[in-house]
Design an enzyme around this catalytic site. Structure first.
Site, PDB file in Angstrom:
ATOM      1  CB  SER A  24      -0.880   0.055   1.256  1.00 25.56           C
ATOM      2  OG  SER A  24      -1.848  -0.934   1.219  1.00 25.56           O
ATOM      3  CG  HIS A  55      -2.540  -2.415  -3.378  1.00 23.35           C
ATOM      4  ND1 HIS A  55      -1.575  -3.362  -3.208  1.00 23.35           N
ATOM      5  CD2 HIS A  55      -2.804  -1.926  -2.157  1.00 23.35           C
ATOM      6  CE1 HIS A  55      -1.262  -3.446  -1.931  1.00 23.35           C
ATOM      7  NE2 HIS A  55      -1.996  -2.593  -1.264  1.00 23.35           N
ATOM      8  CG  HIS A  77      -4.694  -7.286   0.723  1.00 23.83           C
ATOM      9  ND1 HIS A  77      -4.788  -6.485  -0.382  1.00 23.83           N
ATOM     10  CD2 HIS A  77      -3.669  -6.811   1.466  1.00 23.83           C
ATOM     11  CE1 HIS A  77      -3.847  -5.550  -0.310  1.00 23.83           C
ATOM     12  NE2 HIS A  77      -3.157  -5.727   0.793  1.00 23.83           N
ATOM     13  CE1 TYR A  79      -8.583  -5.799   1.987  1.00 24.96           C
ATOM     14  CE2 TYR A  79      -6.738  -6.416   3.379  1.00 24.96           C
ATOM     15  CZ  TYR A  79      -7.296  -5.579   2.430  1.00 24.96           C
ATOM     16  OH  TYR A  79      -6.583  -4.532   1.929  1.00 24.96           O
ATOM     17  CD  GLU A  80      -7.921  -7.262  -2.470  1.00 22.96           C
ATOM     18  OE1 GLU A  80      -8.360  -6.903  -3.565  1.00 22.96           O
ATOM     19  OE2 GLU A  80      -6.717  -7.372  -2.222  1.00 22.96           O
ATOM     20  CB  ALA A 107       1.465   0.011   4.714  1.00 30.36           C
ATOM     21  CG  MET A 202      -4.817  -5.946   7.443  1.00 30.22           C
ATOM     22  SD  MET A 202      -6.154  -4.869   6.883  1.00 30.22           S
ATOM     23  CE  MET A 202      -6.261  -3.717   8.264  1.00 30.22           C
ATOM     24  CB  SER A 203      -0.520  -8.020   3.048  1.00 26.82           C
ATOM     25  OG  SER A 203       0.593  -7.252   3.484  1.00 26.82           O
ATOM     26  CG  ASN A 226      -0.828   2.527  11.964  1.00 22.25           C
ATOM     27  OD1 ASN A 226      -0.765   2.171  10.776  1.00 22.25           O
ATOM     28  ND2 ASN A 226      -1.208   1.731  12.932  1.00 22.25           N
ATOM     29  CG  HIS A 238      -6.754   2.155   2.785  1.00 25.06           C
ATOM     30  ND1 HIS A 238      -5.654   1.338   2.962  1.00 25.06           N
ATOM     31  CD2 HIS A 238      -6.899   2.277   1.437  1.00 25.06           C
ATOM     32  CE1 HIS A 238      -5.156   0.997   1.771  1.00 25.06           C
ATOM     33  NE2 HIS A 238      -5.889   1.554   0.834  1.00 25.06           N
TER      34      HIS A 238
HETATM   35  N1  HPA Z   1      -2.956  -2.838  11.368  1.00 25.36           N
HETATM   36  C1  HPA Z   1      -3.079  -3.641  10.300  1.00 25.36           C
HETATM   37  N2  HPA Z   1      -2.664  -3.306   9.090  1.00 25.36           N
HETATM   38  C2  HPA Z   1      -2.082  -2.111   8.945  1.00 25.36           C
HETATM   39  C3  HPA Z   1      -1.907  -1.235  10.027  1.00 25.36           C
HETATM   40  C4  HPA Z   1      -2.367  -1.619  11.308  1.00 25.36           C
HETATM   41  O1  HPA Z   1      -2.261  -0.900  12.312  1.00 25.36           O
HETATM   42  N3  HPA Z   1      -1.304  -0.122   9.533  1.00 25.36           N
HETATM   43  C5  HPA Z   1      -1.092  -0.348   8.205  1.00 25.36           C
HETATM   44  N4  HPA Z   1      -1.572  -1.544   7.846  1.00 25.36           N
END
Ligand code: HPA
Length: 270
Positions: A24, A55, A77, A79-80, A107, A202-203, A226, A238
């Site tokens: 991402s 993406h 991903h 989750y998609e 990310a 998540m990946s 973050n 996002h």
């Molecule tokens: N959690 C999950 N996926 C993420 C995060 C997070 O805090 N930040 C960027 N992708």
């Protein structure tokens, strides 16, 4: 026509040795590829239709840091659509083209207070907390993949050395895969911390499993966007992920390019 046929027809001299997955907000790395040839995933049968903004969904061939690369700009991903194996065909295709190692990027949220937004983090191991596995349904005995040293020790050491030499502080640790698409709860993050996670996302983990299944070596970097849920003041979204990842793209580019220059010099043979 298979994806491999399309690639061979459009880029007959493609001979990538390293594949990359750009996570991402990190797609700008493709702008630095010399002699870039782009093929949209939509032209490649079996490649994913990415539904995630940030993406773009194309395969990029060319030279980066003196190495012939193939970049997957955009990933599918779990989750998609609930398919943990959505990246299998792209990875198999790169392997068939001669790729020996994959450089995976993403990310991620950080559990390390000192590795805040904008920090790069070297993934040294993972915890699969999603309950899913891209090899479910695989019937050959090859499915029993050993996951020790999944993150290649030599490539990981080379990444560490590259960061030190470029004066970039590189955090490292275990990445914990949550299925997403929701961000974690603060309670989940406290649990992740007890379990030894340094970062959450998540990946990437399904790709690492597929790479090891395919005997592709792996090195993986997160760009921390973050502090994980409950640890910082910023609301997670996002938009926030994409914007901080975009800001950190320069650091990622320095690290990736520096790493590839070492590969070009034969510092680790593939
Ligand atoms: N959690 C999950 N996926 C993420 C995060 C997070 O805090 N930040 C960027 N992708």
């Amino acid at each position: 026509m298979t994806a491999l046929d399309v690639i061979k027809a459009r880029v007959p001299d493609a001979a990538p040795v390293i594949g990359l997955v750009l996570g991402s907000g990190l797609g700008a790395l493709a702008d630095h590829v010399d002699g870039a040839v782009f093929i949209p995933y939509s032209d490649l049968p079996g490649f994913p239709h990415t539904t995630v903004s940030g993406h773009s969904g194309d395969l990029v061939f060319g030279q980066l840091g003196g190495v012939s690369v193939a970049m997957l700009r955009g990933r599918a991903h779990y989750y998609e659509n609930g398919d943990a194996a959505a990246m299998r065909l792209p990875l198999e295709t790169l392997q068939a083209l001669g790729v020996k190692a994959m450089f995976l990027t993403n990310a991620a949220g950080s559990l390390l207070p000192d590795a805040g937004p904008g920090s790069p983090l070297l993934i040294t191991d993972h915890i699969n907390f999603s309950g899913a596995n891209p090899l479910m349904g695989e019937t050959s005995d090859k499915r029993f993949v050993a996951m020790e040293n999944a993150y290649d020790p030599d490539l990981t050491a080379l990444m560490r050395d590259t960061a030190a030499e470029r004066g970039i502080s590189l955090a490292e640790g275990t990445y914990m895969w949550f299925s997403g698409p929701v961000f974690e709860t603060p309670a989940e993050i406290r649990m992740a911390g007890v379990m030894g996670a340094a970062a959450v996302g998540m990946s990437t983990v399904p790709e690492v499993i597929l790479c090891r299944f395919l005997k592709l070596r792996v090195v993986a970097l997160s760009l921390i966007t973050n502090l994980a849920a409950g640890m910082g003041d910023t609301a997670l979204s996002h938009e926030q992920t994409k914007s901080v990842a975009g800001d950190g793209a320069q650091t990622m580019e320095t690290l990736v390019t520096g790493f590839l220059e070492h590969i070009a010099h034969g510092d680790v043979s593939l």
